[in-house]
Structures are given as structure tokens and as C-alpha cells.
Design a protein around this motif. Sequence first.
Motif, PDB file in Angstrom:
ATOM      1  N   UNK A  32       0.833  -1.214   0.000  1.00 43.57           N
ATOM      2  CA  UNK A  32       0.000   0.000   0.000  1.00 43.57           C
ATOM      3  C   UNK A  32       0.866   1.262   0.000  1.00 43.57           C
ATOM      4  N   UNK A  33       2.185   1.127  -0.015  1.00 41.25           N
ATOM      5  CA  UNK A  33       3.068   2.304  -0.057  1.00 41.25           C
ATOM      6  C   UNK A  33       4.344   1.889  -0.781  1.00 41.25           C
ATOM      7  N   UNK A  34       5.062   2.898  -1.254  1.00 38.84           N
ATOM      8  CA  UNK A  34       6.397   2.677  -1.827  1.00 38.84           C
ATOM      9  C   UNK A  34       7.333   3.759  -1.273  1.00 38.84           C
ATOM     10  N   UNK A  35       8.617   3.643  -1.581  1.00 41.13           N
ATOM     11  CA  UNK A  35       9.577   4.602  -1.020  1.00 41.13           C
ATOM     12  C   UNK A  35      10.769   4.763  -1.952  1.00 41.13           C
ATOM     13  N   UNK A  36      11.466   5.847  -1.730  1.00 48.57           N
ATOM     14  CA  UNK A  36      12.726   6.110  -2.447  1.00 48.57           C
ATOM     15  C   UNK A  36      13.704   6.778  -1.482  1.00 48.57           C
ATOM     16  N   UNK A  37      14.998   6.519  -1.721  1.00 38.62           N
ATOM     17  CA  UNK A  37      16.053   7.034  -0.839  1.00 38.62           C
ATOM     18  C   UNK A  37      17.069   7.796  -1.689  1.00 38.62           C
ATOM     19  N   UNK A  38      17.388   9.003  -1.255  1.00 44.30           N
ATOM     20  CA  UNK A  38      18.406   9.837  -1.914  1.00 44.30           C
ATOM     21  C   UNK A  38      19.492  10.192  -0.897  1.00 44.30           C
ATOM     22  N   UNK A  86       3.411   7.460  -0.749  1.00 45.51           N
ATOM     23  CA  UNK A  86       4.820   7.499  -1.178  1.00 45.51           C
ATOM     24  C   UNK A  86       5.660   8.128  -0.048  1.00 45.51           C
ATOM     25  N   UNK A  87       6.767   7.463   0.303  1.00 46.56           N
ATOM     26  CA  UNK A  87       7.693   7.955   1.333  1.00 46.56           C
ATOM     27  C   UNK A  87       9.021   8.297   0.659  1.00 46.56           C
ATOM     28  N   UNK A  88       9.501   9.483   0.969  1.00 44.84           N
ATOM     29  CA  UNK A  88      10.784   9.921   0.409  1.00 44.84           C
ATOM     30  C   UNK A  88      11.759  10.186   1.564  1.00 44.84           C
ATOM     31  N   UNK A  89      12.909   9.513   1.500  1.00 46.02           N
ATOM     32  CA  UNK A  89      13.957   9.674   2.514  1.00 46.02           C
ATOM     33  C   UNK A  89      15.183  10.287   1.836  1.00 46.02           C
ATOM     34  N   UNK A  90      15.574  11.492   2.279  1.00 45.19           N
ATOM     35  CA  UNK A  90      16.738  12.168   1.688  1.00 45.19           C
ATOM     36  C   UNK A  90      17.729  12.505   2.796  1.00 45.19           C
ATOM     37  N   UNK A  91      19.020  12.251   2.516  1.00 49.19           N
ATOM     38  CA  UNK A  91      20.113  12.522   3.461  1.00 49.19           C
ATOM     39  C   UNK A  91      21.154  13.354   2.726  1.00 49.19           C
ATOM     40  N   UNK A 100       6.233  12.101   3.663  1.00 50.63           N
ATOM     41  CA  UNK A 100       5.213  11.234   3.058  1.00 50.63           C
ATOM     42  C   UNK A 100       4.042  12.106   2.615  1.00 50.63           C
ATOM     43  N   UNK A 101       3.235  11.546   1.740  1.00 50.87           N
ATOM     44  CA  UNK A 101       2.028  12.244   1.264  1.00 50.87           C
ATOM     45  C   UNK A 101       0.772  11.590   1.847  1.00 50.87           C
ATOM     46  N   UNK A 102       0.908  11.143   3.112  1.00 53.27           N
ATOM     47  CA  UNK A 102      -0.194  10.439   3.760  1.00 53.27           C
ATOM     48  C   UNK A 102      -1.256  11.385   4.302  1.00 53.27           C
ATOM     49  N   UNK A 103      -1.965  10.892   5.322  1.00 60.64           N
ATOM     50  CA  UNK A 103      -3.136  11.611   5.828  1.00 60.64           C
ATOM     51  C   UNK A 103      -2.775  12.815   6.677  1.00 60.64           C
ATOM     52  N   UNK A 132       6.337  15.789   7.293  1.00 55.14           N
ATOM     53  CA  UNK A 132       7.796  15.828   7.100  1.00 55.14           C
ATOM     54  C   UNK A 132       8.475  15.872   8.453  1.00 55.14           C
ATOM     55  N   UNK A 133       9.384  14.940   8.673  1.00 53.87           N
ATOM     56  CA  UNK A 133      10.210  14.938   9.877  1.00 53.87           C
ATOM     57  C   UNK A 133      11.633  15.313   9.451  1.00 53.87           C
TER      58      UNK A 133
END
Length: 597
Positions: free
Chosen positions: A469-475, A510-515, A528-531, A586-587
Motif C-alpha cells: 500500500x506504499x512505496x519509497x525512495x532514498x536519496x 509514497x515515502x521519500x527519505x533524503x540525506x 510522506x504524502x499520507x493523511x 515531514x520529519x
Amino acid sequence: MKKIFRFVKGTFRGKLILCFVLCAVIPILTIGFTSYSVSVKIAKDKLLESTSLSSQQVARAITERMQQTENMADSVHFNLYALNQVPKEPLYQYLGQFSTVRNNITSLANAFDVYHISIFVPSDNFVSQEGLNFLSFHDLNKYFVSKENFIGIGASPKWIYQNNISFPVTVTKGNLPSGILTCYRSTQNSSGEFDYIFGIHITSKELSSILQNSYTNSDINSFLLDENGTVIAARDEAQIGFTLSKERVDNYRSHLNDFSFSTNSNEVLVDEVYSNYTLITEIPDFYIKHNTEILVNIILVSLIVIVLITILVIMYVSGSLTKRINQLSVVMENTKYDQIPEQNILPFSPPAKEEDFDEIDKLSKNFGQMLQVLDESFKDVLDLSIKEERLNYSLLQSQINPHFLYNILGSIRTLLSLNKLEEADQMLYDLSKFYRGLLKKTNELIPIKDELEIATLYMNMEALCKNNAFDWEIHMDDGIENFLICKFTLQPILENSIQHGISSINDKMHIQLSISYKEDMISIRITDNGSGIAPDILADIQKDLSEKNIRYDKHFGINNINTRISSSIQEYGTVNIQSVLGKGTTVHILIPQILEN
């Protein structure tokens, strides 16, 4: 004045100052004024000695230049002798040797920086028509000399001073020198006839420049006399060419062996230059007086400064005892329990031997020992505080694991109840792999790449449970994966995003993790673009983050992370959260760049 008298009469420090003044300042003044009369003579002698050294250096420089010219004359003589030995027939052979000799002589003139070289040969020799370096015997009269001047001198040089000599235009370039000092050499054959005569010319201006550059003051006059008493070089070039009276010249030369002698208005130094030349240096009396006054003024100023410094030293010494007590008091007042210096640092040090201690030294020693005891106690308290912080950190970290395990086991139970055995089996496999990797990493801080491995395993398990039910990407920026981060930082945030962010509004979250790097920090953003989060709940979370509260009934995961990130172990990082209801969360984590070594 009354206050000063009362201070001197009524205080011990005042009496001590008066004693120092009587014993130190008055003798200094007596010695200073006694040396005043002696300083004038010393200044004059030093000035004459300094000028005499300069005059001797000038005499040596001119002598060396004349000797250098004579040495050069030997080389010219050698070349002319070689030319004179070559027969004039065949002509081409003689011309070849002549060309070589002329080039050599020109090179010598350039190398030794002489004004010109004139060579006189018989008029029947065709090279006498060369007109630049080679001339006829008939041209000697243009240089105000004749063959008779050189009869019987043999190979010895003969120095002659002349002025207003007419040189070729190519030599003078339109400017005739004011005076010329020439070193002549000649050669006679067996019949008494001259084979050649040559002269090496140096200018009075060149010699005058030596005089001008050797004395620092323009008031000093210096000039060079030849054997006839003619001024051939001088600091004042207007004097060049004048001939002094015989009486004056004899008076100068009679003091040749004296250090100096006095005239009506000058002190005169006389130095011999070469053989028959005399260097005269005249130092005006007003110049000596002027420089003496400068020295006397310096002595007086120095005396005043010494007296003032002596008085200041007396004031300092008289107040040293009270000053040490005041300094010790200031150190005691400024020493606090949590600011104890690492060493026993006091404004003054006691004597090396304890038997030389006075009361203040003993007090300072006891105070230093007290500081040392307090310092050791403070270090013990500090070590206990650090251990307590590490224990709290480990406790907070251990509280994350059961919370995470409870949620995963709940997901596995759900899969089993739905008879999704393959998915449950895969989650159990991932869970065992997850904990095997976690148990290997026992440090409080682990590389970001290891933390990402933990987070990825967790998201794989949750994706399997949640039917993708979700996907993610890491940068990530290059090389950033080697920096350290608190273990179990990303997983609780991702867990909150998955558990509370998935809604029926969006087909897939969709979850996006950037470092990335941010100056000397590392910026981590989980978006994330959640609720999203309701405004009142968000405000409650933000308050807990700012106050570093840990509440076990709600928001435990994010508050637990915030407490560990902001500890000294992570070097005081920060956690911030922003959210818009219905649009996402966003955290933002900001931590210092820490490497394992």
C-alpha cells in the motif's frame, strides 16, 4: 599636598615609598647630571671615530679601483704586445689579430666599467686611423700629454689627472666628463722608440660617487687631492678641478699620521690613497655640536624616563603585599563548584622552598590544595553524570525494540488469521534477519548505511503486510553513508508514517527519505504524502519535542528519538516535525557530522 603628607606620615606604604625615593631617585639624578659633561666628549669622539671609519673605507675603495685599473692595464698591455708581434704582411693576418685585440679591449672596458681606453700607435701604422680606441701619437696633444711624459717609466703605470679632454662623440654621447684620471702605460723598443702608449680613463664623477655614497650627512665635505693639490673628486662636484694652495696642501699632509686636527670651523681627517693621493674629510663644528645636542637630549630624556620608571617600580613594590592578598581574594570569589580550574592556577607562585614561605604563600598553598580536592570531586561527579546519561540513553533505545517487535508480531498474527501463510513466513524470515543484523551492531552510534539497512528491512516487512500500500525512495549525497547516527532513529519515524499515514484517500502512499550535507551538519528528511496530523495533535508533539519530554501514553517513538538525538552522545542534534492534515508529514533531523574514528 596635605593628603600626600598624611599618606607619607600615617601609612607604612608611604614611609616605604619615601625611603625608596631617598635611596634610589636622588643617586640616579646625581649620576645623571655628573655624566652630562662627559657625554659631550664621548659623543664627539664617537662621531669622529665613525666618520674616520667611513673615510678609511672610501680610501680603500678608491685604492682598490686604481689597483683594479692597473691590473686591467696588464691585460691591455698583453693584447697590444701580441698585436705588435704579428707582422703586417700578409695584411689579412694582421687585420685578424687587430680585430681580436680590439674586441678584447672593448670587452675589458665593459667588464671593468671604465670610461674609455685610448691606444696611441705610430702614425705609419694604418690602425692609427681607427679613431675610436686606436689613435696616432700625434693625438697625444689632445689629451694634454706627450711622449716625454713616459720616457723612462718602463712597465710602471703613470697616473695623470686632466680635465676638459675631448673624447670621440660616440664615447661621450654629447656629455664631456668634468675630469678624467688616466692610468698610462707605454712600451719602448731597443732603439728607444715607442711601440705604443695607452691610457685607461676613469671619470672624476665615478670617484665622487664613492664619496657621496659613503657619508650619511650632506654637511660632511670630502674631496680627493692629487700630488699637485688638485681636487680630482669631491662630494660637491663643483670643487673638481680646483687646485689648493701649497701651504694648505702641506698643512693637510703634515697631519697624515694624526687621528684628526682642528681648524677654525672644522675637524679634519686625512687619509692616504694609493701612493701620492690624499683624501680630506672636513666635519663642520656645527654638525658635531648638533649631533652632540641630540645625544645630550637623549641622555636627559632617558634620565627622566628612568626616574619615572623607578618611581613606578617603587609604587609597584610597595603595593605588592596588598596586591597579592587582593588577587587571592578575587580567585576565591570567582571559584565555583562547577567551574573549578583543571590545575592550581593562581595569580602568583610561592617560593620553591617551603621555609621561604610567608603567610600569604602558606594561604595560597592551602587554597591550591583545596582546589585540587574539589577538582577531583568534581571529576568524579562528572564521570557519574556521563555514566547516568549513557544508561538513560541505553534505556531509551531498549524501549524502542519491544514497541517495534509488538507491532510486527501483530502484523504477522493478522496475516496468519487471514491464512496468508507465505506472507507470514516471509515476514518471520525478514524479522529474524532484521534482529540478527541489529544484534551485531551493539554500539550506540552506527553508520548511516547500517541504519538504512535496518529501515529497508522494516519497510520490506511492512510492505508485505500492507499489500504494497506504499512505496519509497532514498536519496543520499556521496560519502554520507559513513557518518554515524543513533541506532534505531529512522525505523520509528517510518513506522509512524506507515501506521498513521496510509488512508483510503490516496491509492498508494509514497515515502521519500533524503540525506544530505548542510554546512558541518547532516540533514535527514522523511516526507510522506499520507493523511497528515491534526493541528492540535501536531502542536502537542512539537511542544514535547521542544521540552524533550517522553510520554509513554502517546508520541513515544518520536519523543524517544528526539531525546537520544539531542543527547551529548549524538553531540546535540535536533528533531523537527511539520504536517498538513490530508497532505502529508515531514520529519527533519539535523545531526553533527561524526565519523567512527
